[in-house]
Design an enzyme around this catalytic site. Structure first.
Site, PDB file in Angstrom:
ATOM      1  N   ARG A 141     -33.593 -57.915-119.426  1.00 19.05           N
ATOM      2  CA  ARG A 141     -32.309 -57.330-119.868  1.00 19.05           C
ATOM      3  C   ARG A 141     -32.332 -55.797-119.915  1.00 19.05           C
ATOM      4  O   ARG A 141     -31.664 -55.180-120.742  1.00 19.05           O
ATOM      5  CB  ARG A 141     -31.889 -57.877-121.241  1.00 19.05           C
ATOM      6  N   SER A 156     -24.827 -63.079-125.269  1.00 21.23           N
ATOM      7  CA  SER A 156     -25.967 -63.129-126.210  1.00 21.23           C
ATOM      8  C   SER A 156     -26.039 -61.826-126.989  1.00 21.23           C
ATOM      9  O   SER A 156     -26.102 -60.748-126.398  1.00 21.23           O
ATOM     10  CB  SER A 156     -27.275 -63.335-125.447  1.00 21.23           C
ATOM     11  N   GLU A 207     -29.118 -57.097-127.945  1.00 19.74           N
ATOM     12  CA  GLU A 207     -28.953 -57.044-126.477  1.00 19.74           C
ATOM     13  C   GLU A 207     -27.627 -56.342-126.170  1.00 19.74           C
ATOM     14  O   GLU A 207     -27.516 -55.551-125.237  1.00 19.74           O
ATOM     15  CB  GLU A 207     -28.944 -58.463-125.897  1.00 19.74           C
TER      16      GLU A 207
HETATM   17  C1  LIG Z   1     -19.447 -65.388-122.163  1.00 19.91           C
HETATM   18  C2  LIG Z   1     -20.577 -64.464-121.774  1.00 19.91           C
HETATM   19  C3  LIG Z   1     -21.728 -64.991-121.210  1.00 19.91           C
HETATM   20  C4  LIG Z   1     -22.798 -64.151-120.843  1.00 19.91           C
HETATM   21  N1  LIG Z   1     -23.919 -64.698-120.280  1.00 19.91           N
HETATM   22  C5  LIG Z   1     -24.923 -63.891-119.880  1.00 19.91           C
HETATM   23  C6  LIG Z   1     -26.107 -64.433-119.257  1.00 19.91           C
HETATM   24  O1  LIG Z   1     -26.255 -65.644-119.070  1.00 19.91           O
HETATM   25  N2  LIG Z   1     -27.073 -63.580-118.867  1.00 19.91           N
HETATM   26  C7  LIG Z   1     -26.964 -62.223-119.029  1.00 19.91           C
HETATM   27  O2  LIG Z   1     -27.871 -61.488-118.619  1.00 19.91           O
HETATM   28  N3  LIG Z   1     -25.876 -61.692-119.624  1.00 19.91           N
HETATM   29  C8  LIG Z   1     -24.859 -62.472-120.044  1.00 19.91           C
HETATM   30  N4  LIG Z   1     -23.745 -61.929-120.648  1.00 19.91           N
HETATM   31  C9  LIG Z   1     -23.696 -60.476-120.914  1.00 19.91           C
HETATM   32  C10 LIG Z   1     -23.014 -59.636-119.807  1.00 19.91           C
HETATM   33  O3  LIG Z   1     -22.068 -60.407-119.103  1.00 19.91           O
HETATM   34  C11 LIG Z   1     -24.052 -59.062-118.832  1.00 19.91           C
HETATM   35  O4  LIG Z   1     -24.938 -58.196-119.489  1.00 19.91           O
HETATM   36  C12 LIG Z   1     -23.391 -58.289-117.695  1.00 19.91           C
HETATM   37  O5  LIG Z   1     -24.362 -57.974-116.734  1.00 19.91           O
HETATM   38  C13 LIG Z   1     -22.700 -57.008-118.165  1.00 19.91           C
HETATM   39  O6  LIG Z   1     -21.926 -56.525-117.077  1.00 19.91           O
HETATM   40  P1  LIG Z   1     -20.615 -55.659-117.307  1.00 19.91           P
HETATM   41  O7  LIG Z   1     -20.112 -55.254-115.972  1.00 19.91           O
HETATM   42  O8  LIG Z   1     -19.658 -56.366-118.181  1.00 19.91           O
HETATM   43  O9  LIG Z   1     -21.239 -54.404-118.046  1.00 19.91           O
HETATM   44  P2  LIG Z   1     -20.708 -53.699-119.396  1.00 19.91           P
HETATM   45  O10 LIG Z   1     -20.735 -54.677-120.501  1.00 19.91           O
HETATM   46  O11 LIG Z   1     -19.430 -52.997-119.137  1.00 19.91           O
HETATM   47  O12 LIG Z   1     -21.866 -52.627-119.615  1.00 19.91           O
HETATM   48  C14 LIG Z   1     -23.160 -53.034-119.984  1.00 19.91           C
HETATM   49  C15 LIG Z   1     -24.135 -51.884-119.724  1.00 19.91           C
HETATM   50  O13 LIG Z   1     -24.214 -51.655-118.330  1.00 19.91           O
HETATM   51  C16 LIG Z   1     -23.935 -50.288-118.035  1.00 19.91           C
HETATM   52  N5  LIG Z   1     -23.227 -50.247-116.744  1.00 19.91           N
HETATM   53  C17 LIG Z   1     -22.189 -51.011-116.346  1.00 19.91           C
HETATM   54  N6  LIG Z   1     -21.840 -50.699-115.088  1.00 19.91           N
HETATM   55  C18 LIG Z   1     -22.683 -49.712-114.691  1.00 19.91           C
HETATM   56  C19 LIG Z   1     -22.819 -48.961-113.487  1.00 19.91           C
HETATM   57  N7  LIG Z   1     -22.022 -49.162-112.426  1.00 19.91           N
HETATM   58  N8  LIG Z   1     -23.786 -48.028-113.426  1.00 19.91           N
HETATM   59  C20 LIG Z   1     -24.607 -47.800-114.484  1.00 19.91           C
HETATM   60  N9  LIG Z   1     -24.520 -48.460-115.642  1.00 19.91           N
HETATM   61  C21 LIG Z   1     -23.559 -49.413-115.751  1.00 19.91           C
HETATM   62  C22 LIG Z   1     -23.073 -49.808-119.199  1.00 19.91           C
HETATM   63  O14 LIG Z   1     -23.191 -48.412-119.361  1.00 19.91           O
HETATM   64  C23 LIG Z   1     -23.688 -50.580-120.356  1.00 19.91           C
HETATM   65  O15 LIG Z   1     -24.851 -49.905-120.811  1.00 19.91           O
HETATM   66  C24 LIG Z   1     -22.680 -62.747-121.038  1.00 19.91           C
HETATM   67  C25 LIG Z   1     -21.508 -62.223-121.595  1.00 19.91           C
HETATM   68  C26 LIG Z   1     -20.468 -63.059-121.975  1.00 19.91           C
HETATM   69  C27 LIG Z   1     -19.225 -62.456-122.577  1.00 19.91           C
END
Ligand SMILES: Cc1cc2nc3c(=O)[nH]c(=O)nc-3n(C[C@H](O)[C@H](O)[C@H](O)COP(=O)(O)OP(=O)(O)OC[C@H]3O[C@@H](n4cnc5c(N)ncnc54)[C@H](O)[C@@H]3O)c2cc1C
Length: 304
Positions: free
Chosen positions: A176, A225, A296
């Site tokens: 992560r 999570s 996380e």
């Molecule tokens: C229902 C649900 C289920 C989930 N299941 C999982 C799972 O099974 N496994 C898992 O790993 N995660 C899970 N997650 C968490 C989340 O979806 C992941 O961490 C996902 O990768 C975050 O992506 P995001 O685009 O929404 O990033 P954001 O939430 O918008 O940002 C997260 C981080 O990434 C950085 N970031 C985003 N885009 C960029 C970019 N282009 N360049 C640099 N930094 C960037 C942001 O600055 C921040 O620090 C879940 C979330 C939900 C709501």
């Protein structure tokens, strides 16, 4: 943060993309909470992003978000510029067994494209509701797979507005944690897949989706999570359950009954309710099990 004219407005470069001022982060996050950010910028494409970074006021802090599915923005908002990658960063192309995707592309869209093309490997991303940029930054993973396992290279823009490419062996992604260069913005990534029958891929995708539906509150306002699994021993949800926190509630913030490592905004929770609930869970887990849970979810901004 009090809504006031940003002192940076007059010095912002003229861009092809769009600026919004005082944009409510509750509109950009899965929890549907969070105060305003000073500047919200949606660049038109990579060149536009580079131009912005090269020409923005030097003391304006910048941070990129994806789908907002892993962040909790506090009620007082964010005193800096939030960059959100939109349609100019969502292109997908396929070259033999390599798929190249823009960092604004949703994981699910990429998985569906791979399925159609008979490319296997990234199915685990299907129920992770973020973008490719978020998957890189968080090294998103599920079902014993992580983003790093398939990554060939990714491109990012540094804080000075220069574009770079790094190959997977040049970065050290861990559980992560994408470990991207400091303050960089990922814009594109290439993944090496395995050629397989599209029907076989479809079955795997559907099985993953069903598994998630059964075990997680995926339709709720949540951040996924909340805490990382400890390196050894029981998983975070087991510790939370052991500490009696399943269903625990502060106002409209609740520890999910379905998956107790998920926090929910039932309706009108404030970010402060959700964060306080998370801290209460940490404290109870520490008291009862002796284990320290590490967030996380990325928490951003200032309290009211
Ligand atoms: C229902 C649900 C289920 C989930 N299941 C999982 C799972 O099974 N496994 C898992 O790993 N995660 C899970 N997650 C968490 C989340 O979806 C992941 O961490 C996902 O990768 C975050 O992506 P995001 O685009 O929404 O990033 P954001 O939430 O918008 O940002 C997260 C981080 O990434 C950085 N970031 C985003 N885009 C960029 C970019 N282009 N360049 C640099 N930094 C960037 C942001 O600055 C921040 O620090 C879940 C979330 C939900 C709501």
């Amino acid at each position: 943060m009090q809504l006031k004219e940003s002192p940076f407005v007059k010095d912002l470069p003229v861009v092809q993309g769009r600026y919004s001022f005082g944009y409510l982060m509750s509109k950009a996050t899965w929890f549907k909470v969070g105060g305003p950010c000073e500047i919200f910028f949606k660049p038109a494409n990579t060149d536009d992003l580079c131009y912005f970074l090269k020409n923005k006021p030097s003391n304006l802090k910048v941070m990129c978000i994806g789908a907002g599915s892993n962040i909790l923005v506090r009620d007082g908002g964010i005193d800096s510029c939030i960059v959100k990658l939109g349609s100019g960063f969502s292109e997908i192309s396929i070259e033999d067994d390599i798929v190249i995707a823009g960092a604004g592309c949703l994981n699910r869209t990429l998985v569906m494209k791979c399925q159609e093309a008979g490319l296997s490997g990234l199915e685990f991303l299907v129920g992770i509701p973020g973008t490719i940029g978020g998957a890189l930054a968080m090294n998103a993973g599920a079902y014993d797979n992580e983003t790093k396992d398939f990554l060939e290279w990714f491109e990012f823009v540094d804080p000075q507005g220069n574009l770079h490419r790094l190959h997977s062996h040049e970065i050290h992604m861990t559980y992560r944690h994408g470990n991207l260069p400091m303050d960089s913005i990922a814009v594109r990534a290439a993944f090496r897949c395995i050629k397989k029958d599209p029907l076989e891929i479809k079955m795997k995708v559907n099985a993953y989706l069903q598994k998630r539906e059964e075990s997680q509150p995926i339709r709720g306002r949540t951040g996924g999570s909340t805490f990382k699994n400890p390196a050894q021993g029981p998983k975070a949800w087991e510790l939370i359950d052991q500490a009696g926190c399943r269903g625990l509630r502060i106002g409209d913030a609740q520890v999910s009954e379905k998956h107790c490592n998920f926090l929910l905004n039932l309706d009108a929770a404030q970010a402060s309710d959700i964060e306080t609930l998370g801290m209460m869970v940490q404290q109870k887990v520490k008291e009862i099990t002796g284990q320290e849970l590490e967030w996380e979810i990325i928490r951003l901004g200032a309290p009211l």
